[in-house]
Design a protein around this motif. Structure first.
Motif, short mmCIF file in Angstrom:
data_model
loop_
_atom_site.label_atom_id
_atom_site.label_comp_id
_atom_site.label_asym_id
_atom_site.label_seq_id
_atom_site.Cartn_x
_atom_site.Cartn_y
_atom_site.Cartn_z
N ILE A 157 34.74 -40.16 4.57
CA ILE A 157 34.27 -39.06 3.74
C ILE A 157 35.09 -37.81 4.00
O ILE A 157 35.57 -37.15 3.08
CB ILE A 157 32.77 -38.77 3.99
N LEU A 158 35.30 -37.50 5.28
CA LEU A 158 36.07 -36.31 5.62
C LEU A 158 37.47 -36.39 5.04
O LEU A 158 38.01 -35.42 4.51
CB LEU A 158 36.16 -36.15 7.14
N ASN A 159 38.07 -37.59 5.12
CA ASN A 159 39.42 -37.74 4.59
C ASN A 159 39.45 -37.57 3.09
O ASN A 159 40.42 -37.03 2.53
CB ASN A 159 40.00 -39.09 4.99
N VAL A 160 38.39 -38.04 2.42
CA VAL A 160 38.33 -37.85 0.97
C VAL A 160 38.32 -36.36 0.65
O VAL A 160 39.04 -35.89 -0.22
CB VAL A 160 37.08 -38.54 0.38
N PHE A 161 37.53 -35.62 1.41
CA PHE A 161 37.48 -34.17 1.18
C PHE A 161 38.84 -33.53 1.44
O PHE A 161 39.29 -32.66 0.70
CB PHE A 161 36.42 -33.51 2.05
N ALA A 162 39.50 -33.99 2.49
CA ALA A 162 40.82 -33.45 2.80
C ALA A 162 41.76 -33.76 1.64
O ALA A 162 42.54 -32.90 1.20
CB ALA A 162 41.35 -34.06 4.09
N GLY A 163 41.66 -34.98 1.11
CA GLY A 163 42.49 -35.37 -0.03
C GLY A 163 42.26 -34.46 -1.22
O GLY A 163 43.20 -34.00 -1.86
N ILE A 164 40.98 -34.15 -1.48
CA ILE A 164 40.66 -33.28 -2.60
C ILE A 164 41.29 -31.90 -2.39
O ILE A 164 41.91 -31.34 -3.28
CB ILE A 164 39.13 -33.13 -2.77
N PHE A 198 31.58 -28.97 2.07
CA PHE A 198 32.96 -29.42 2.02
C PHE A 198 33.61 -29.09 0.69
O PHE A 198 34.76 -28.67 0.63
CB PHE A 198 33.03 -30.92 2.28
N LEU A 199 32.84 -29.28 -0.40
CA LEU A 199 33.44 -29.04 -1.72
C LEU A 199 33.72 -27.56 -1.93
O LEU A 199 34.62 -27.19 -2.68
CB LEU A 199 32.53 -29.58 -2.81
N SER A 200 32.94 -26.71 -1.25
CA SER A 200 33.19 -25.27 -1.40
C SER A 200 34.61 -24.95 -0.99
O SER A 200 35.21 -24.01 -1.51
CB SER A 200 32.24 -24.47 -0.52
N ILE A 201 35.16 -25.75 -0.07
CA ILE A 201 36.54 -25.50 0.35
C ILE A 201 37.48 -25.60 -0.83
O ILE A 201 38.37 -24.78 -1.01
CB ILE A 201 36.95 -26.49 1.46
N MET A 251 38.27 -26.54 -11.82
CA MET A 251 37.58 -27.65 -12.49
C MET A 251 37.34 -28.81 -11.52
O MET A 251 36.27 -29.40 -11.51
CB MET A 251 38.41 -28.10 -13.68
N ILE A 252 38.35 -29.11 -10.70
CA ILE A 252 38.22 -30.25 -9.78
C ILE A 252 37.00 -30.06 -8.89
O ILE A 252 36.14 -30.93 -8.78
CB ILE A 252 39.49 -30.39 -8.92
N GLY A 253 36.94 -28.87 -8.27
CA GLY A 253 35.82 -28.60 -7.37
C GLY A 253 34.48 -28.68 -8.07
O GLY A 253 33.54 -29.30 -7.59
N LEU A 254 34.43 -28.05 -9.24
CA LEU A 254 33.15 -28.00 -9.96
C LEU A 254 32.74 -29.37 -10.48
O LEU A 254 31.54 -29.68 -10.55
CB LEU A 254 33.24 -26.99 -11.12
N THR A 255 33.71 -30.21 -10.83
CA THR A 255 33.38 -31.57 -11.27
C THR A 255 32.67 -32.29 -10.13
O THR A 255 31.60 -32.87 -10.33
CB THR A 255 34.67 -32.36 -11.61
N ILE A 257 43.28 -31.92 9.57
CA ILE A 257 43.29 -31.81 11.02
C ILE A 257 41.85 -31.79 11.55
O ILE A 257 41.52 -32.50 12.51
CB ILE A 257 44.02 -30.52 11.46
N ALA A 258 41.01 -31.02 10.88
CA ALA A 258 39.63 -30.91 11.35
C ALA A 258 38.96 -32.27 11.33
O ALA A 258 38.29 -32.66 12.29
CB ALA A 258 38.86 -29.93 10.48
N SER A 259 39.16 -33.02 10.24
CA SER A 259 38.48 -34.31 10.15
C SER A 259 39.02 -35.25 11.21
O SER A 259 38.29 -36.04 11.81
CB SER A 259 38.61 -34.90 8.76
N ASN A 260 40.32 -35.15 11.45
CA ASN A 260 40.92 -36.00 12.46
C ASN A 260 40.43 -35.67 13.87
O ASN A 260 40.02 -36.53 14.64
CB ASN A 260 42.44 -35.86 12.39
N ILE A 261 40.45 -34.37 14.17
CA ILE A 261 39.97 -33.93 15.48
C ILE A 261 38.54 -34.39 15.67
O ILE A 261 38.15 -34.93 16.70
CB ILE A 261 39.98 -32.39 15.58
#
Ligand SMILES: Nc1ncnc2c1ncn2[C@@H]1O[C@H](COP(=O)(O)OP(=O)(O)O)[C@@H](O)[C@H]1O
Ligand SMILES: [Mg+2]
Lengths: 242, 871
Positions: B287-294, B748-751, B524-528, B39-43
């Motif tokens: 980029i924002l959507n990629v982060f949302a996907g993650i 973003f990755l911290s999320i 692991m995902i985040g840290l990778t 939502i944030a990235s979309n807004i």
């Protein structure tokens, strides 16, 4: 013989007002050093409650518990925990052992959590007495019920406690294992100078003890010195029939 | 009265949720965050788009037609200079008299000219001159429109500019920098700064100033003079007479001068300009959507885990329902309805949180001075529905497996006392499958790096990325099987440090390897990704550093501080610098846009000394020939593209000069970012040597001393808008830009790390619940509460280290592979920042411990008697 632990005017009330249950009613009782005492009584008579209060696992509503003169009811959780760790041993009916630890690690657990090296000579002696020296590296799930209770007994002994508390220790065992366990417990008292307070509803188990206390409705109904199994059965029947 | 419901399971599901709000929170936490990011990235992107739309519609408000000059072919094709220094290319403009000609048409009600260029305000704070700008947003200078139909700017305070000494400042800049009507302000327009009196502040539409840009508004003639538009305007706005057809008017105007004028609808012009900017923003949205996907991906992991955990805790309840005659199917549906309710609630909260996040991101970017346009936040219904659908779908899909498992519960469980321990399935199959997948991934990755496998449809970079993705999936499958060996590494160390508590904690993590692994996987995902970003940027930094050291031979470089504001460096500076005895060598660079083969191309002019100050590699021809009057030097890649070789003739169309023929005499490589593609010697070409501006200066001094530096700085300070950097400064500047980017990525990755925390909390809660008796026993035989808490913390640290170590390892490996794949593009340096790597592992561990606080407190408060009594 000296009194090691005693209860004075001990009462325990569960619940509030109308629905309240008096599990212990002004109990006064003393336990002497180097004695094997069995606490008996009908179901719901307050046996476990008495044991838990004596052992510092539960707090009484009123009254005192004196361990060698020290009042346990004034201690905070941390102090009580330390007393349980250093001065008491426990054998419960089931779930006595940590499943991820070996028999040996379970036996030395109280010493380990205290950050102390266990007295190995003593531990070996105890382990030999209960006959599990060839099972030390096994995990609980690789041991039979009888062996598990013997490991528990060895753990209770390992710190040379002032008092060992046992709540129906043989309750889940077949008669052969039961007899073996109780024999070891008796020998702890007679040969290794320990003090044991055991809750049981089984007259056979109680017959191993040198003293049997009968509870009824939270009060001490009788106090027998070295009774035979027959005497115990008679007493139990008379209590339940009234 | 007994109620009756036709849908008892729905009711039970709803009642369950109402009774256990914490359960909803634990399960939905990850979905809330995932939806929030979407939502944030979309807004964020919608708001920016609408802000740009408004901005450009605003520019043409009240205007019907816009008359633009037809640009020469090559200049029109040339859009944007990539930010590489100021380039003085001539944009065609419209002569003043055309305004009157258009006005004279009977179909035209009003017409007025626009003058727009770059100008920058300067303020002095504590004796230091500061160029005012908002990040990368342009700084504009323009003419104040006196026409009654001009509606863009309106005065907030003061009056309009009426003479050459007055300026109107946009109200935002005035407020931010504490300028008031009556103040004097220096404005840098063209090469020379001049001082003006602020006679008013104005706002653009209702937004102050468009898009974070600053505006200096001058009286018409003054603007023309300052902004290099004497007698000319950039475009003409036209309002048509009532009752005329817009297309007819368009033709009327075009017919005035078909050769030079093009006329378009104002709204079209607005849309066109907005579109070109929005395309640029799309990159950011991706980029924002990629982060949302993650975040959603990590979330799915955790939802599944949490569901399993919560259902296991409710085994008794569910089996009681089974014992009472509820069918397996009904249990399945019960669980799914619960997840449906939760997903709706979670997605709803997520949308709310997303709005908050959008505000935060916007503020954050503003803080870093990214200079995006101001405007209200826009939440479209589409976006809300998309967020809702994604949230619900992911939650329900993640609950399918756990629901199936829960429905398998035996009715006997209710009667049994023990907490059921899950059946242990062999992990060998997993190991085999995972290894197979990983080997396939490694094959793809190394195949392209070591040239033994090249998939035809993929570029090498894509193949590496694809391989990395496959490896990642493979490793995720394997993790449960390697939990035990991994924890085994800890066994001895932990026992040594923490004694029996360490032993108990390590044993516990081994007890449920799947759970430990899936919990760790989320982390692991985040840290990778974090370590990937970290290593890539560290490598880029190292690369930049070595490159700058290698290729910039000059002690100092001088350039424009803001390429938008000043067209270049006044030539007086190079003269002053050369006059210093300590300056041993100096090279000037100038540039202009020329036409070659019908296309625009940048022609640079340099001093011969440039070859001593910037590293260049000879490819063909020689520098001696380059000195010739009609010689041109060409970059290697331009020569290849245009198929030019030594001795070839090239015909260049030079503005105001016409067509000139040059002979290719030197082909070379400019090892930094080249300022041009074709080069000539400055002194040979009058159209360059008579220019008044340089684009860049490089110079050497005999000995670098503080005094000399002071002296140079004083000279440079006399030229506002000019910036001087030495090697350290260049490296620092490059590093700052990279670090800024990295910080945004980290943010973003911290999320995703944050989402993973909830997973750890859930897993530990279950672990504690399952060990109710064990913990009670430990307490009974004398374990302090503090020690119980410590045990849980240790267990958590194992999960965290497991996830962090795997993630960091994979991230570093993936970064290495990427850099290998980029070797052809000139990336050769692979550098790992040890401190940042450990910092992130440390953060992961601390995060893990924070996640363990609640379960640890719960464990330590465990009622002993409840845990040990047996009845
Ligand atoms: N946690 C409790 N809450 C309320 N009542 C309890 C609780 N524990 C025990 N009681 C009541 O106290 C009385 C004594 O219980 P207990 O000591 O367990 O008896 P015994 O071990 O002799 O069977 C019983 O009536 C029992 O129902
Ligand atoms: Mg009992």
């Amino acid at each position: 013989m000296n009194v090691i632990i005693k209860a004075k005017n001990l009462s325990k009330i569960y619940g509030e007002k109308e629905t309240s249950v008096k599990a212990l009613d002004n109990v006064d009782v003393e336990f002497k050093e180097n004695q094997f005492t069995a606490i008996m009584g009908p179901s719901g008579s307050g046996k476990s409650t008495l044991l838990h209060c004596l052992a510092g696992l539960d707090r009484a509503t009123s009254g005192k518990i004196l361990l060698k003169g020290q009042d346990l009811s004034t201690l905070n959780d941390k102090q009580l925990t330390k007393i349980r760790r250093d001065s008491f041993g426990f054998i419960f009916q089931a779930f006595n052992l940590i499943p991820t630890l070996t028999a040996e690690e379970n036996i030395t657990l109280p010493a380990s959590i205290a950050g102390r090296k266990p007295d190995m000579e003593w531990v070996e002696n105890v382990v030999k007495t209960v006959g599990i020296d060839d099972r030390l590296t096994h995990r609980p799930n690789e041991l039979s019920g009888g062996q598990q209770q013997r490991v528990a007994a060895a753990r209770a002994m390992a710190t040379k406690p002032e008092v060992i508390f046992a709540d129906e220790p043989s309750g889940n065992l077949d008669s052969k294992s039961s007899r073996e366990l109780l024999t070891f417990m008796k020998s702890f008292v007679e040969e290794l100078d320990q003090t044991i307070i055991m809750v049981t509803h089984d007259p056979f188990a109680a017959s191993f003890a040198g003293r049997v206390i009968m509870l009824k409705d939270g009060e001490i109904a009788s106090d027998l010195d070295s009774p035979t199994q027959e005497e115990i059965v008679t007493e139990v029947t008379s209590l339940t029939n009234i | 009265m007994f109620g009756f419901t036709k849908r008892p399971l729905f009711l039970i599901a709803w009642k369950n949720l109402k009774t256990y709000p914490v359960r909803i929170f634990l399960t939905t936490s990850s979905i809330i965050l995932g939806v929030a990011v979407i939502i944030a990235s979309n807004i964020f992107s919608e708001s920016n788009k609408s802000a740009f739309d408004n901005l450009f519609t605003g520019i043409y408000e009240g205007v019907d037609l816009v008359v633009q000059p037809i640009q020469e072919d090559f200049a029109q094709g040339f859009s944007g200079d990539g930010g590489q220094g100021p380039i003085s290319f001539e944009v065609k403009k419209i002569p003043d008299e055309k305004i009157q000609e258009i006005q004279n048409l009977p179909s035209v009600k009003a017409s007025w000219g626009e003058v727009l260029g770059f100008a920058q305000f300067i303020k002095v704070v504590d004796g230091e001159t500061i160029l005012i700008s908002n990040g990368f947003a342009p700084t504009f200078g323009a003419a104040w429109d006196d026409n009654e139909f001009a509606a863009q700017w309106s005065l907030v305070t003061g009056s309009r500019p009426t003479n050459s000494k007055e300026v109107v400042m946009d109200v935002i800049t005035a407020e931010k920098n504490d300028f008031k009507v009556g103040d004097r302000v220096t404005v840098l327009a063209g090469a020379t700064p001049a001082t003006f009196t602020i006679v008013g502040t104005a706002e653009f539409g209702t937004v102050g100033a468009p898009g974070g840009s600053t505006f200096a508004l001058f009286e018409f003639k003054t603007a023309q003079r300052l902004l290099d538009s004497r007698g000319e305007v950039n475009l003409i706005n036209v309002v048509i007479q009532d009752g005329f057809d817009i297309d007819d008017v368009k033709n009327d105007i075009t017919n005035l001068d078909k050769e030079n004028l093009s006329v378009i609808n104002a709204q079209e012009a607005a849309a066109e300009q907005a579109d070109s900017i929005k395309q640029g923003l799309d990159f950011f949205n991706t980029i924002l959507n990629v982060f949302a996907g993650i975040a959603i991906f990590v979330g799915a992991f955790i939802i599944q885990n949490t569901f399993r955990i919560l259902l296991l805790q409710r085994t008794k309840e569910l089996s009681l329902l089974r014992a009472l005659g509820t069918s397996k199917r009904q249990i399945y549906r019960l669980v799914i309805s619960e997840s449906l309710f939760m997903s709706i609630i979670g997605s709803g909260i997520g949308i709310g949180l997303g709005i908050g996040l959008a505000v935060a991101v916007k503020e954050g970017l503003q803080y870093f001075e990214f200079g995006l346009p101001d405007g209200p936040l826009v939440l479209t219904t589409e976006a809300a529905i998309t967020g809702l659908i994604i949230g619900i779908t992911v939650t329900i899909f993640s609950s399918l497996l756990p629901a199936r498992k829960a429905s398998q519960v035996s009715p006997m469980e209710a009667i049994r006392d023990s907490v059921s321990t899950p059946k242990r399935k062999s992990l060998v199959l997993r190991l085999l499958l995972g290894s197979l997948v990983s080997i396939f991934g490694f094959g793809m990755l190394f195949g392209v790096l070591y040239d033994f496998l090249d998939l035809p449809t993929l570029s090498s970079l894509q193949q590496v990325g694809f391989g990395a993705g496959v490896i990642f999936i493979g490793i995720s499958v394997i993790t449960p099987s390697i939990t035990k060996p991994f924890v085994f590494l800890f066994d001895k160390i932990y026992e040594l440090i923490f004694g029996i508590l360490g032993k108990l904690a390590t044993e516990n993590s081994k007890r449920t390897p799947r759970r430990t692994a899936s919990t760790a996987s989320a982390l692991m995902i985040g840290l990778t990704l974090i370590s990937l970003a970290n290593v890539i940027t560290t490598s880029f930094k190292a690369q930049a550093e070595s490159l700058i050291g290698e290729v910039i031979l000059a002690d100092y470089q001088v350039g424009a501080a803001n390429v938008f504001a000043s067209p270049g460096i006044p030539t007086g500076l190079s003269e002053e610098l050369l006059a210093l005895d300590e300056v041993t060598k100096l090279s000037r660079t100038r540039a202009t846009v020329v036409g070659y083969n019908e296309r625009p191309l940048i022609l640079g002019a340099v001093d011969l000394t440039v070859f001593d100050l910037v590293k260049t590699d000879d490819i063909a021809g020689s520098r001696e020939d380059f000195i010739n009057k009609n010689a041109v030097g060409i970059l290697k890649r331009t020569a290849e593209r245009e198929e030019l070789k030594i001795g070839d003739e090239v015909l260049l169309t030079i503005p105001e000069e016409g067509q000139v023929t040059f002979v290719v005499s030197y082909i070379f490589d400019w090892t930094t970012q080249p300022p041009a593609e074709f080069f000539v010697l400055l002194e040979n070409n009058t159209f360059f040597s008579e220019e008044s501006l340089d684009t860049e200066l490089y110079f050497n001094v005999d000995v670098k001393t503080d005094e000399l530096e002071e002296k140079i700085n004083t000279i440079v300070a006399g030229y506002p808008g000019v910036e001087i950097r030495d090697e350290e400064g260049l490296v620092e500047e490059a590093n700052n830009q990279i670090q800024l980017l990295l910080n945004v990525i980290y943010g973003f990755l911290s999320i995703s790390v944050f989402v993973a925390l909830f997973g750890i909390t859930n897993t530990l809660s279950l672990s504690v619940f399952e060990r109710t008796r064990e913990i009670g026993l430990m307490r009974a035989i004398g374990t302090y509460r503090k020690q119980i808490r410590r045990m849980i913390f240790i267990e958590s640290s194992i999960i965290a280290i497991f996830g962090a170590a795997l993630g960091t390892g994979l991230g570093i490996f993936f970064a290495w592979s990427l850099i290998q794949a980029l070797a052809d593009e000139g990336f050769t340096v692979f550098a790992v920042s040890i401190s940042q790597t450990f910092m992130w592992i440390g953060i992961a561990i601390i995060a893990g411990i924070i996640a363990a606080i609640l379960p640890a407190i719960r464990a330590s408060r465990q009622n002993i008697l409840e845990a040990i009594s047996y009845e």
